[in-house]
Write a protein that holds these residues in place. Sequence first.
Motif, PDB file in Angstrom:
ATOM      1  N   LYS A   1     -48.148  38.395  12.334  1.00 38.89           N
ATOM      2  CA  LYS A   1     -47.375  37.075  12.596  1.00 38.89           C
ATOM      3  C   LYS A   1     -48.479  36.016  12.776  1.00 38.89           C
ATOM      4  O   LYS A   1     -47.928  34.987  13.415  1.00 38.89           O
ATOM      5  N   ASN A   2     -49.670  36.326  12.770  1.00 35.93           N
ATOM      6  CA  ASN A   2     -50.750  35.449  13.043  1.00 35.93           C
ATOM      7  C   ASN A   2     -50.878  34.632  14.433  1.00 35.93           C
ATOM      8  O   ASN A   2     -50.769  33.460  14.617  1.00 35.93           O
ATOM      9  N   LYS A   3     -50.374  35.588  15.243  1.00 36.40           N
ATOM     10  CA  LYS A   3     -50.385  35.310  16.665  1.00 36.40           C
ATOM     11  C   LYS A   3     -50.776  36.238  17.653  1.00 36.40           C
ATOM     12  O   LYS A   3     -50.881  37.339  17.396  1.00 36.40           O
ATOM     13  N   SER A   4     -50.982  35.867  18.892  1.00 33.76           N
ATOM     14  CA  SER A   4     -51.742  36.816  19.937  1.00 33.76           C
ATOM     15  C   SER A   4     -50.541  37.386  20.681  1.00 33.76           C
ATOM     16  O   SER A   4     -49.366  36.641  20.730  1.00 33.76           O
ATOM     17  N   GLU A   5     -50.611  38.470  21.196  1.00 35.83           N
ATOM     18  CA  GLU A   5     -49.467  39.342  22.031  1.00 35.83           C
ATOM     19  C   GLU A   5     -49.982  40.064  23.129  1.00 35.83           C
ATOM     20  O   GLU A   5     -51.368  40.196  23.313  1.00 35.83           O
ATOM     21  N   VAL A   6     -49.379  39.867  24.168  1.00 31.24           N
ATOM     22  CA  VAL A   6     -49.705  40.566  25.600  1.00 31.24           C
ATOM     23  C   VAL A   6     -49.336  41.867  25.248  1.00 31.24           C
ATOM     24  O   VAL A   6     -48.198  42.160  25.313  1.00 31.24           O
ATOM     25  N   ARG A   7     -50.362  42.829  25.326  1.00 32.90           N
ATOM     26  CA  ARG A   7     -50.081  44.234  25.095  1.00 32.90           C
ATOM     27  C   ARG A   7     -50.220  45.176  26.368  1.00 32.90           C
ATOM     28  O   ARG A   7     -49.531  46.048  26.578  1.00 32.90           O
ATOM     29  N   ASN A   8     -51.231  44.556  27.196  1.00 32.76           N
ATOM     30  CA  ASN A   8     -51.460  45.327  28.547  1.00 32.76           C
ATOM     31  C   ASN A   8     -51.479  44.593  29.754  1.00 32.76           C
ATOM     32  O   ASN A   8     -52.640  44.251  30.104  1.00 32.76           O
ATOM     33  N   PRO A   9     -50.213  43.933  30.154  1.00 26.33           N
ATOM     34  CA  PRO A   9     -50.072  42.758  31.231  1.00 26.33           C
ATOM     35  C   PRO A   9     -50.877  43.176  32.417  1.00 26.33           C
ATOM     36  O   PRO A   9     -51.317  42.232  33.129  1.00 26.33           O
ATOM     37  N   TYR A  10     -50.592  44.556  32.745  1.00 33.58           N
ATOM     38  CA  TYR A  10     -51.182  44.873  34.258  1.00 33.58           C
ATOM     39  C   TYR A  10     -52.743  45.392  34.147  1.00 33.58           C
ATOM     40  O   TYR A  10     -53.232  45.500  35.253  1.00 33.58           O
ATOM     41  N   ASN A  11     -53.395  45.010  32.937  1.00 34.15           N
ATOM     42  CA  ASN A  11     -54.793  44.881  33.037  1.00 34.15           C
ATOM     43  C   ASN A  11     -55.324  43.699  33.618  1.00 34.15           C
ATOM     44  O   ASN A  11     -56.449  43.348  33.710  1.00 34.15           O
ATOM     45  N   CYS A  12     -54.411  42.631  33.677  1.00 26.29           N
ATOM     46  CA  CYS A  12     -54.827  41.375  34.073  1.00 26.29           C
ATOM     47  C   CYS A  12     -55.359  41.264  35.509  1.00 26.29           C
ATOM     48  O   CYS A  12     -54.683  41.910  36.136  1.00 26.29           O
ATOM     49  N   MET A  13     -56.546  40.505  35.653  1.00 26.65           N
ATOM     50  CA  MET A  13     -56.928  40.572  36.990  1.00 26.65           C
ATOM     51  C   MET A  13     -56.153  39.614  37.903  1.00 26.65           C
ATOM     52  O   MET A  13     -56.024  38.418  37.341  1.00 26.65           O
ATOM     53  N   VAL A  14     -55.810  39.987  39.037  1.00 25.20           N
ATOM     54  CA  VAL A  14     -55.032  39.300  39.778  1.00 25.20           C
ATOM     55  C   VAL A  14     -55.958  38.209  40.074  1.00 25.20           C
ATOM     56  O   VAL A  14     -56.867  38.051  40.590  1.00 25.20           O
ATOM     57  N   GLY A  15     -55.360  37.027  40.317  1.00 24.26           N
ATOM     58  CA  GLY A  15     -55.694  35.948  40.556  1.00 24.26           C
ATOM     59  C   GLY A  15     -56.445  34.884  39.314  1.00 24.26           C
ATOM     60  O   GLY A  15     -56.757  33.735  39.228  1.00 24.26           O
TER      61      GLY A  15
END
Length: 192
Positions: free
Chosen positions: A127-141
Amino acid sequence: MKEMLRIFKALSDETRLKIVESLLDGEKCVCEIVPLTKRSQPTVSIQLAKLENLGIVKSRREGRSVYYRLADPKVRKILSKADFSKWWGIDRKEMEWYPIIDEEKCTGCGMCVAICGRGVFEFDARKNKSEVRNPYNCMVGCDNCGVYCPAEAISFPQKNRREFVQSLLKKYGIVAKARENVMLSMEGGDER
Ligand code: SF4
Ligand code: SF4
């Protein structure tokens, strides 16, 4: 305890963490580490010196090149077990904090993939785009990827992000826990 604090201190800086990750598959010279970390050579050299002082990497000179390798097997073990499923001991899924990509706006520059150290994004070459694969790895804040995205394609579920994080700090008593951690690290001695 001191041993673990030394390792966590070494890995608490994003550049140092990237350097360590670049050495997981074997020894490399500085000229190979620089492009993998996407940092300037002086920055990488300074952080390599800190890592060597902390006993995390070892170096050897060969001609005009200096090669680095991981010196502490515990670091590899810790990294392989990196687990972002909890935030201050609380199930991460209890917190609605993650990036959302507006596919229409995404230009596929790859910046979000490059700067996030938590594997939240993956690049979809088809798709030549980025995707969110692991949303809950994101650091809160953290909202770094939203700030870096040149296309303003990244948003977060919370409109007032500061208010949301502050409410979590209160709800879970995080400030007191942070203070406790700081005091523990002082007992371990600050070598930075
Ligand atoms: S930084 Fe923005 S434009 Fe670039 S790939 Fe990520 S979402 Fe798309
Ligand atoms: S906000 Fe920070 S941790 Fe979360 S995905 Fe973006 S760069 Fe990664």
